[in-house]
Motif scaffolding. Structure first.
Motif, PDB file in Angstrom:
ATOM      1  N   ILE A 127       0.994  -0.998   0.045  1.00  9.63           N
ATOM      2  CA  ILE A 127      -0.047   0.382  -0.119  1.00  9.63           C
ATOM      3  C   ILE A 127       0.749   0.959  -0.100  1.00  9.63           C
ATOM      4  O   ILE A 127       0.523   2.606  -0.798  1.00  9.63           O
ATOM      5  CB  ILE A 127      -1.085  -0.012   1.381  1.00  9.63           C
ATOM      6  CG1 ILE A 127      -1.846  -1.254   0.841  1.00  9.63           C
ATOM      7  CG2 ILE A 127      -1.832   0.953   1.545  1.00  9.63           C
ATOM      8  CD1 ILE A 127      -2.616  -1.167   2.457  1.00  9.63           C
ATOM      9  N   VAL A 128       1.866   1.249   1.056  1.00 14.10           N
ATOM     10  CA  VAL A 128       2.282   2.670   1.061  1.00 14.10           C
ATOM     11  C   VAL A 128       3.411   2.732   0.114  1.00 14.10           C
ATOM     12  O   VAL A 128       3.351   3.454  -0.530  1.00 14.10           O
ATOM     13  CB  VAL A 128       3.503   3.093   2.889  1.00 14.10           C
ATOM     14  CG1 VAL A 128       3.845   4.569   2.512  1.00 14.10           C
ATOM     15  CG2 VAL A 128       2.333   2.534   3.401  1.00 14.10           C
ATOM     16  N   LEU A 129       3.659   1.966  -0.558  1.00 11.92           N
ATOM     17  CA  LEU A 129       5.548   1.610  -1.612  1.00 11.92           C
ATOM     18  C   LEU A 129       5.132   2.353  -2.594  1.00 11.92           C
ATOM     19  O   LEU A 129       4.827   3.089  -3.758  1.00 11.92           O
ATOM     20  CB  LEU A 129       6.104   0.739  -1.348  1.00 11.92           C
ATOM     21  CG  LEU A 129       7.849   0.652  -0.511  1.00 11.92           C
ATOM     22  CD1 LEU A 129       8.201  -0.207  -0.607  1.00 11.92           C
ATOM     23  CD2 LEU A 129       8.083   2.194  -0.736  1.00 11.92           C
ATOM     24  N   PRO A 130       4.291   1.245  -3.344  1.00 13.86           N
ATOM     25  CA  PRO A 130       4.071   1.658  -4.426  1.00 13.86           C
ATOM     26  C   PRO A 130       3.104   3.320  -4.811  1.00 13.86           C
ATOM     27  O   PRO A 130       2.989   3.240  -5.799  1.00 13.86           O
ATOM     28  CB  PRO A 130       2.213   0.533  -4.758  1.00 13.86           C
ATOM     29  CG  PRO A 130       2.473  -0.399  -3.772  1.00 13.86           C
ATOM     30  CD  PRO A 130       3.068   0.024  -2.521  1.00 13.86           C
ATOM     31  N   GLN A 131       2.460   3.756  -3.646  1.00 13.21           N
ATOM     32  CA  GLN A 131       1.893   4.948  -3.647  1.00 13.21           C
ATOM     33  C   GLN A 131       2.979   5.827  -3.841  1.00 13.21           C
ATOM     34  O   GLN A 131       3.256   7.131  -4.066  1.00 13.21           O
ATOM     35  CB  GLN A 131       0.922   5.440  -2.556  1.00 13.21           C
ATOM     36  CG  GLN A 131      -0.417   4.536  -2.919  1.00 13.21           C
ATOM     37  CD  GLN A 131      -1.693   4.581  -1.937  1.00 13.21           C
ATOM     38  OE1 GLN A 131      -1.495   5.907  -1.536  1.00 13.21           O
ATOM     39  NE2 GLN A 131      -2.384   4.063  -1.423  1.00 13.21           N
ATOM     40  N   ALA A 132       3.929   6.274  -2.725  1.00  9.68           N
ATOM     41  CA  ALA A 132       4.811   6.364  -2.110  1.00  9.68           C
ATOM     42  C   ALA A 132       6.387   6.609  -3.305  1.00  9.68           C
ATOM     43  O   ALA A 132       5.918   7.679  -4.163  1.00  9.68           O
ATOM     44  CB  ALA A 132       6.287   6.179  -1.219  1.00  9.68           C
ATOM     45  N   VAL A 133       6.498   5.526  -3.843  1.00  8.53           N
ATOM     46  CA  VAL A 133       7.525   5.337  -5.132  1.00  8.53           C
ATOM     47  C   VAL A 133       7.176   6.523  -6.280  1.00  8.53           C
ATOM     48  O   VAL A 133       8.042   7.238  -6.975  1.00  8.53           O
ATOM     49  CB  VAL A 133       7.365   4.032  -5.890  1.00  8.53           C
ATOM     50  CG1 VAL A 133       8.377   4.258  -6.712  1.00  8.53           C
ATOM     51  CG2 VAL A 133       8.187   3.249  -4.454  1.00  8.53           C
ATOM     52  N   ARG A 134       5.991   6.654  -7.019  1.00  8.47           N
ATOM     53  CA  ARG A 134       5.440   7.447  -7.529  1.00  8.47           C
ATOM     54  C   ARG A 134       5.138   8.575  -7.223  1.00  8.47           C
ATOM     55  O   ARG A 134       5.383   9.184  -8.169  1.00  8.47           O
ATOM     56  CB  ARG A 134       3.441   6.893  -7.644  1.00  8.47           C
ATOM     57  CG  ARG A 134       3.252   5.991  -8.979  1.00  8.47           C
ATOM     58  CD  ARG A 134       2.068   5.725  -8.620  1.00  8.47           C
ATOM     59  NE  ARG A 134       2.038   4.422  -9.676  1.00  8.47           N
ATOM     60  CZ  ARG A 134       1.574   3.200  -9.363  1.00  8.47           C
ATOM     61  NH1 ARG A 134       1.337   2.894  -8.157  1.00  8.47           N
ATOM     62  NH2 ARG A 134       1.734   2.100  -9.994  1.00  8.47           N
ATOM     63  N   LEU A 135       5.747   9.301  -5.869  1.00  6.76           N
ATOM     64  CA  LEU A 135       5.472   9.994  -5.241  1.00  6.76           C
ATOM     65  C   LEU A 135       6.811  10.711  -5.582  1.00  6.76           C
ATOM     66  O   LEU A 135       6.558  11.927  -6.078  1.00  6.76           O
ATOM     67  CB  LEU A 135       4.186  11.004  -3.950  1.00  6.76           C
ATOM     68  CG  LEU A 135       2.548  10.138  -3.761  1.00  6.76           C
ATOM     69  CD1 LEU A 135       2.567  10.426  -2.599  1.00  6.76           C
ATOM     70  CD2 LEU A 135       2.405  11.143  -4.891  1.00  6.76           C
ATOM     71  N   VAL A 136       7.831  10.031  -6.054  1.00  4.71           N
ATOM     72  CA  VAL A 136       9.171  10.306  -6.156  1.00  4.71           C
ATOM     73  C   VAL A 136      10.125  10.061  -6.428  1.00  4.71           C
ATOM     74  O   VAL A 136      10.652  10.648  -6.288  1.00  4.71           O
ATOM     75  CB  VAL A 136       9.740   9.686  -4.203  1.00  4.71           C
ATOM     76  CG1 VAL A 136       8.592  10.004  -2.689  1.00  4.71           C
ATOM     77  CG2 VAL A 136      10.188   8.684  -3.906  1.00  4.71           C
ATOM     78  N   ILE A 137       9.379  10.152  -7.536  1.00  2.36           N
ATOM     79  CA  ILE A 137       9.926   9.389  -8.904  1.00  2.36           C
ATOM     80  C   ILE A 137      10.343  10.930  -9.119  1.00  2.36           C
ATOM     81  O   ILE A 137      12.135  10.901  -9.553  1.00  2.36           O
ATOM     82  CB  ILE A 137       9.475   8.845  -9.952  1.00  2.36           C
ATOM     83  CG1 ILE A 137       8.336   7.739  -9.358  1.00  2.36           C
ATOM     84  CG2 ILE A 137       9.993   9.082 -11.050  1.00  2.36           C
ATOM     85  CD1 ILE A 137       7.969   7.386 -10.719  1.00  2.36           C
ATOM     86  N   PRO A 138      10.241  11.979  -9.556  1.00  4.43           N
ATOM     87  CA  PRO A 138      10.901  13.573  -9.762  1.00  4.43           C
ATOM     88  C   PRO A 138      12.337  13.330  -9.443  1.00  4.43           C
ATOM     89  O   PRO A 138      13.249  13.855  -9.436  1.00  4.43           O
ATOM     90  CB  PRO A 138       9.865  14.116  -9.255  1.00  4.43           C
ATOM     91  CG  PRO A 138       8.164  13.364 -10.101  1.00  4.43           C
ATOM     92  CD  PRO A 138       8.363  12.722  -9.660  1.00  4.43           C
ATOM     93  N   PRO A 139      11.617  13.982  -7.811  1.00  7.29           N
ATOM     94  CA  PRO A 139      12.932  13.726  -6.910  1.00  7.29           C
ATOM     95  C   PRO A 139      14.126  12.262  -7.058  1.00  7.29           C
ATOM     96  O   PRO A 139      15.191  13.016  -6.912  1.00  7.29           O
ATOM     97  CB  PRO A 139      12.764  13.779  -4.938  1.00  7.29           C
ATOM     98  CG  PRO A 139      11.472  13.525  -5.682  1.00  7.29           C
ATOM     99  CD  PRO A 139      10.461  13.713  -6.523  1.00  7.29           C
ATOM    100  N   LEU A 140      13.647  11.843  -7.438  1.00  9.40           N
ATOM    101  CA  LEU A 140      14.867  10.004  -7.814  1.00  9.40           C
ATOM    102  C   LEU A 140      14.887  10.804  -8.360  1.00  9.40           C
ATOM    103  O   LEU A 140      17.159   9.770  -8.251  1.00  9.40           O
ATOM    104  CB  LEU A 140      13.817   8.307  -6.939  1.00  9.40           C
ATOM    105  CG  LEU A 140      13.821   8.669  -5.925  1.00  9.40           C
ATOM    106  CD1 LEU A 140      12.639   7.300  -6.034  1.00  9.40           C
ATOM    107  CD2 LEU A 140      14.803   8.212  -5.098  1.00  9.40           C
TER     108      LEU A 140
END
Lengths: 241, 311
Positions: free
Chosen positions: B217-230
């Protein structure tokens, strides 16, 4: 089915539950009302151990479940919960929301889980929305998916935490209808709600909570029309008007 | 399907846009070439002759960066998770447990094992959190240049017999990994904390474990949110890998360019190649990530399709 004895819960200096006890029989619908901050939500969360009570006992089918040798995850599988703000998994479609639990927790194979999931979505009237993401659904539809998601775990009882409070008025009916249908099918339910119509129609008993205590208990008729306690009278007067 | 008037107009406008962009770019390039080649005597022969060596050097930069980036991602995720967990001072937890045990004592005496378990669980949680905080403070609070020199000198002291190239690579990868791990932990922490707490609660309510809720739940959403800063971090790290020039024994792009410049005296050619190759890597990387972002975009979650100005 569910029995709670002398629950106590503090959040820091805040004494949220002050010795709450209640019992719900199999197939019974219990409605809890009370002003905000009275501990209703905390009580529900203590029952499925989303919050660990400071003291007191929670029984499920006669077994005490808030013990260190019982995994809280095991308890939560058997007691479904529906939240005020739906909390659908935002990155999953309606169907994936429903099947996540069976697949990842119960180990059901995805095909079977998918078929069951579609059946559950059909049961709440959303067969055609299986592939929609939460953001593409109305509040009422989201809440019905949330009900299907909880049902997918095949729970023994369901907890509803103000399931219609965040809804636009036009969507309240469809959610209440789904809940009433569930009650007719014999589901054991504890519902925190201020929907008086629903409470009178579906519940046999209503609890009034205030400041962490159960103040009064009675039939909908008694609580709404002839409450014994002054505080109940004041609260009911406010919400009925 | 026949195009509507509006669509036709828009596609015409787009063609004009593209033509204009090409014209401007070609103009600027021609001007730069003019300045470099004609006025400064830029040797295109040198560039044509030695660009493969530069590409080889770029591969080293790319390898070092990528290895450090992905190991650092693991570190970053763990640290970021640790830093997003709410912990309580041990004394308070133990006091609460003691109260509880006294309350339950009528049903049997509380075992010492219970206390030990609590101490272990909360103690580990608390100190992992504090350690992670300290780590990030150190990494963020000191220059990467100093970190590289420090790790390098440590490697020189502890492994003096290793080949200088291996020493340099080891120091470079360790320093860059440690550095990006610290920065990525902040990215992951932001991502994890941005996912609404109700999402975790709902996951836990259907019986998922802490890790299950994180994983599904958290990771699949978090990763999408942080793609630009990553992505930003990757590009930043690639550029930061040029600081390995201080080590000298690793022939990554900047080191190689610098040594070429001062050995062959093709100074402008050398740095033009270095700059060009960095751009050649970073620009496509951002394009690829943009594509990935579009591919995995979910309606209503995180970054939505950008609104483009319509003419």
């Amino acid at each position: 089915m569910i029995r709670v004895e002398e629950l106590e819960k503090h959040f820091g200096a805040l004494h949220v539950l002050k010795g709450v006890s209640l019992e719900v029989q199999k197939g019974e619908v219990l409605v809890i009302i009370g002003p905000s901050g009275s501990g209703k939500s905390t009580l529900l969360r203590c029952i499925n151990l989303l919050i660990e009570p400071d003291s007191g006992r929670v029984f499920l089918d006669g077994t005490q479940v808030n013990r260190r040798d019982i995994r809280p995850e095991w308890v939560r599988q058997q007691v479904g919960m529906v939240f005020q703000s739906f909390n659908l998994f935002a990155h999953l479609t309606a169907l994936q929301n429903v099947t996540l639990g069976p697949i990842r927790v119960l180990g059901t194979d995805p095909t079977t889980a998918g078929a069951q999931g579609r059946k559950l979505l059909a049961r709440v009237g959303l067969a055609d929305k299986a592939d929609a993401y939460p953001a593409q659904l109305s509040g009422g539809q989201q809440q019905r998916v949330a009900i299907a998601r909880a049902l997918a775990m095949n729970p023994k009882a369901m907890l509803f935490d103000e399931p219609t409070s965040a809804l636009d008025p036009e969507y309240i009916r469809e959610v209440l209808d789904a809940m009433a249908a569930l009650a007719r099918d014999g589901m054991t339910m504890i519902v925190v709600t201020h929907e008086m119509g629903f409470a009178s129609e579906v519940a046999k008993r209503i609890l009034f909570m205030d400041a962490g205590r159960i103040i009064e208990e009675g039939s909908p008729e008694e609580i709404f029309h002839s409450p014994k306690q002054e505080r109940t009278r004041m609260f009911v007067g406010k919400i009925l008007r | 399907m026949p195009a509507t008037f509006d669509e036709q107009r828009r596609s015409r406008v787009r063609i004009v846009d593209i033509l204009l962009a090409i014209l401007v770019t070609v103009g600027i390039l021609a001007y730069i070439l003019d300045v470099l080649a004609l006025r400064w005597g830029l040797s295109t022969a040198y560039i044509g002759r030695s660009y493969p060596n530069y590409l080889k050097a770029a591969w080293i930069s790319l390898y070092v960066t990528t290895i450090a980036y992905f190991i650092g991602m693991g570190i970053g995720f763990v640290l970021g998770w640790a830093r997003s967990v709410r912990t309580l001072p041990l004394a308070r937890v133990m006091a609460a447990r003691r109260r509880e045990a006294v309350a339950a004592a009528d049903g049997g005496s509380p075992g010492a094992g219970l206390f030990l378990g609590t101490l272990l669980v909360y103690g580990i949680k608390y100190y992992v959190r504090r350690t992670a905080d300290a780590y990030v403070a150190i990494i963020r609070g000191t220059p990467l240049f100093v970190q590289i020199v420090f790790v390098w000198s440590a490697v020189l002291v502890f492994y003096p017999r290793l080949d200088p190239l291996v020493q340099g690579l080891l120091a470079g990868v360790i320093a860059l990994t440690a550095n990006t791990g610290g920065y990525q932990s902040e990215i992951f922490r932001a991502g994890i904390q941005t996912v609404h707490s109700g999402q975790v609660e709902a996951g836990r309510a259907i019986g998922l474990s802490r890790w299950g809720a994180m994983r599904y739940i958290v990771l699949p959403q978090a990763v999408r949110l942080v793609i630009p800063p990553l992505t930003n971090e990757y590009i930043g790290l690639l550029k930061a890998s040029s600081l390995l020039a201080v080590v000298g024994s690793v022939p990554e792009l900047t080191t190689f360019g610098r040594s070429e410049a001062f050995q062959t005296f093709h100074i402008f050619e050398a740095f033009a190649l270095v700059v060009g190759i960095y751009l050649l890597i970073t620009v496509p990387v951002s394009k690829v990530v943009e594509w990935i972002e579009r591919r995995y975009r979910i309606p209503g979650l995180g970054i939505q399709a950008p609104r483009t100005a319509r003419v």
